[in-house]
Design an enzyme around this catalytic site. Structure first.
Site, PDB file in Angstrom:
ATOM      1  N   HIS A 137      -1.014  36.119  27.184  1.00  0.00           N
ATOM      2  CA  HIS A 137      -0.231  37.337  26.992  1.00  0.00           C
ATOM      3  C   HIS A 137       1.189  37.243  27.518  1.00  0.00           C
ATOM      4  O   HIS A 137       2.050  38.039  27.160  1.00  0.00           O
ATOM      5  CB  HIS A 137      -0.990  38.538  27.575  1.00  0.00           C
ATOM      6  N   GLU A 189     -13.613  38.248  15.801  1.00  0.00           N
ATOM      7  CA  GLU A 189     -13.076  37.366  16.835  1.00  0.00           C
ATOM      8  C   GLU A 189     -14.112  36.388  17.379  1.00  0.00           C
ATOM      9  O   GLU A 189     -13.768  35.506  18.162  1.00  0.00           O
ATOM     10  CB  GLU A 189     -12.550  38.207  18.006  1.00  0.00           C
ATOM     11  N   CYS A 197      -4.316  39.398  12.390  1.00  0.00           N
ATOM     12  CA  CYS A 197      -3.369  39.921  13.385  1.00  0.00           C
ATOM     13  C   CYS A 197      -3.150  38.987  14.569  1.00  0.00           C
ATOM     14  O   CYS A 197      -2.467  39.351  15.523  1.00  0.00           O
ATOM     15  CB  CYS A 197      -3.825  41.285  13.901  1.00  0.00           C
TER      16      CYS A 197
END
Length: 607
Positions: free
Chosen positions: A208, A450, A521
């Protein structure tokens, strides 16, 4: 210091030239020195000065965030209180005076003393607040190290080089943020007004920290070995966010070459940005919707300016992680409503709370999981804490009345899990109806694909929802068994691995068979080497960082869907990641020779 070149993982394209500024360092590198009696007062003064400097930094960050986020201001206030807490400051001064410890050592010992004290407290929430103390102490330690190196004023560094270019850069104090690691919460807290680039010793492309850098549109390199040892506070450095390199104390020739490269990159960005608002349609008529990934409503204007046709992923966890208490329903509703209204009538897709792994907030620290990535994260956490989940669902439903919202559940592994989540959503709808509150009826509901488990049951899941969103960051991590935040296995994070391409293709096929659309995404959708594969699969939309949209749209508009289909068939027939990477790299460089040199790709550089 002699010229040094460090290598890492390029996570956000661009070139930055500036002075090194450490936010934190590896915890076990603190100096342990017994100071002479005559230096005790000096060490105390150093500690006091460092504490004041950190408080000043927090105050600047608070000022920067005041209008944006009350919860982040709340956490900054708590960190400022920690700076002056006598249990930390007073104990550190006592150790300097009585045990003749240097300031860094005294501070570290004081933190460990507090940790033992906190461990005996019965309240899990209060017990875990020691993590905030560690964050603050680490920042103070970095300032102490800066002072120990004699780097109090950036202009003093002019003495190191008698070169005009380096003098100018040092005098302007362009700062590049360096860190051993940087959590999402720390990144959100830090004022980025004067930061021109990131570099960290830990992390991978889809960590992140990298995602944050791309959202900010600044160069970044992560997973840099030796960053804490080979770079000193105030060193002149060049961050090459395209090739994944850091040049420490570069030569005049380096500065000239990179200044030219920086200008070329900025010119390229300006050129592709002029067409950012145009549709993403290939030369032979294939149309793909390009959406934006965002974290808060303040990003809406940038996302629209960059050509976002809506929002394909709202990372709602960022409303939770940088604060000391859970947000109330009305706080979430107001934030979500601002975002939904900003894009109306374009769609905004909210991912429900996905905490875990590297995204931890205060309420979650008490879990102390040995492997958070495989633990109680995302939908698992929400189903365990249904009060938190229901509060968020109500806020999303209410916000939808201001535009066109949808929601999706992350990390779904089975039909039962999905039905449990949908049941809670239905209960939230009934509650809002009973309370006569305005909300969006008929909201579209999707799931994120996922996990390998969700790939294998894709057709069954498709019968239960309105759309799929493939989160390739986690899909790659879990399919290849390689932690996406671990620099030691970063080379295994290969988006064009045959297993990944075949898995994504299967999910798209199953979704279309059941008549629902598919969005991708993850960071794979922002990689120009991967986008032809997704187009060849006929995905309906992609959602990427706003700053990546102009470049990806440019690639799409100058592509042919027929050629994408042909390339996909060649890739599907390949058996090794090296052969796929070589094939795709050759074709893309041949077709886009002037474009590929400006993209930081996930492709294996050795392949």
């Amino acid at each position: 210091m002699a010229r040094t070149v460090l290598h890492g993982i390029a996570v956000s394209s661009g070139i930055a030239i500036g002075c090194a500024f450490f936010f934190n360092r590896k915890p076990d590198t603190i100096r342990h020195t017994l100071v002479p009696v005559e230096s005790i007062a000096y060490e105390v003064d150093r500690l006091e000065e460092a504490i004041q400097k950190v408080m000043h930094d927090f105050a600047l960050a608070k000022q920067h965030l005041m209008e944006d986020s009350s919860e982040q201001v709340e956490l900054l206030d708590s960190h400022m209180l920690i700076c002056t807490d006598p249990k930390l400051r007073g104990e550190a001064i006592r150790r300097i005076q009585e045990q003749r410890m240097n300031a860094e050592w005294a501070l570290a010992e004081s933190v460990e003393g507090l940790a033992k004290m906190f461990s005996k407290i019965s309240s899990p929430y209060i017990r875990e607040r020691i993590q905030d103390v560690r964050v603050v102490a680490q920042r103070i330690t970095c300032v102490l190290e800066e002072m120990a190196a004699g780097l109090k004023e950036i202009p003093e560094l002019e003495k190191i080089h008698d070169v005009d270019a380096s003098k100018q850069i040092r005098q302007e104090a362009r700062r590049i943020l360096l860190a051993y690691d940087l959590t999402p919460a720390e990144a959100l807290l830090f004022s980025l007004q004067r930061i021109t680039a990131f570099a960290t010793e830990q992390g991978g492309r889809t960590s992140h920290t990298g995602i944050l850098a791309r959202n900010l549109g600044i160069p970044a390199v992560v997973g840099v070995n030796g960053l804490g040892n080979d770079v000193l506070e105030g060193d002149l450095i060049i961050i090459d966010g395209i090739a994944g390199k850091i040049l420490v104390e570069p030569s005049e020739a380096d500065l000239e070459a990179y200044a030219l490269r920086q200008g070329q990159f900025e010119a390229y960005q300006k050129k592709i940005s002029t067409m950012a608002g145009a549709l993403a349609e290939t030369q032979d008529g294939y149309r793909i919707t390009v959406l934006a990934n965002v974290e808060k409503s303040q990003e809406a204007a940038v996302a629209i300016e960059c050509g976002g046709e809506g929002v394909g992923l709202v990372r709602t966890e960022f409303s939770y992680i940088a604060r000391t208490s859970l947000p109330k329903e009305d706080e979430l509703y107001e934030e979500y409503a601002r975002l939904t209204a900003a894009f109306a009538p374009r769609q905004v897709i909210f991912r429900t709370l996905d905490v875990g792994a590297d995204k931890i907030f205060q309420e979650r620290r008490v879990l102390d999981e040995p492997n958070p990535a495989l633990g109680l994260r995302a939908i698992r956490y929400c189903l365990r804490h249904q009060d938190i989940f229901r509060r968020q669902l109500r806020a999303i439903l209410r916000a939808g009345a201001h535009g066109n919202a949808s929601l999706m559940f992350p990390l779904i592994s089975g039909i039962t899990e999905l039905r449990q989540a949908k049941a809670i959503l239905y209960e939230a709808i009934q509650e809002l109806e009973a309370e006569k509150l305005n909300f969006q009826t008929g909201m579209r509901v999707g799931v994120m694909i996922e996990l390998p488990a969700s790939v294998f049951i894709a057709q069954d899941l498709a019968k239960e929802v309105d759309f799929f969103s493939i989160g390739t960051n986690d899909l790659i991590q879990y399919t290849l068994g390689a932690d996406r935040n671990n620099k030691h296995v970063a080379h295994l994070h290969q988006p064009l691995h045959p297993a990944i391409i075949r898995a994504v293709k299967y999910v798209v096929d199953m979704a279309h068979k059941e008549g629902i659309p598919v969005c991708v995404c993850g960071e794979m959708a922002a990689d120009p080497y991967c986008i032809p594969m997704l187009m060849g699969m006929s995905v309906d939309s992609i959602s990427i960082a706003p700053q990546s949209i102009p470049g990806i749209k440019h690639i799409i508009r100058n592509s042919s869907i027929e050629q994408c289909h042909e390339l996909l068939q060649q890739v599907l027939a390949a058996s090794t990641v090296q052969s796929v990477n070589s094939l795709v790299r050759h074709i893309m460089y041949d077709k886009f020779p002037q474009d590929m040199i400006f993209f930081a790709s996930q492709l294996d550089t050795e392949g």
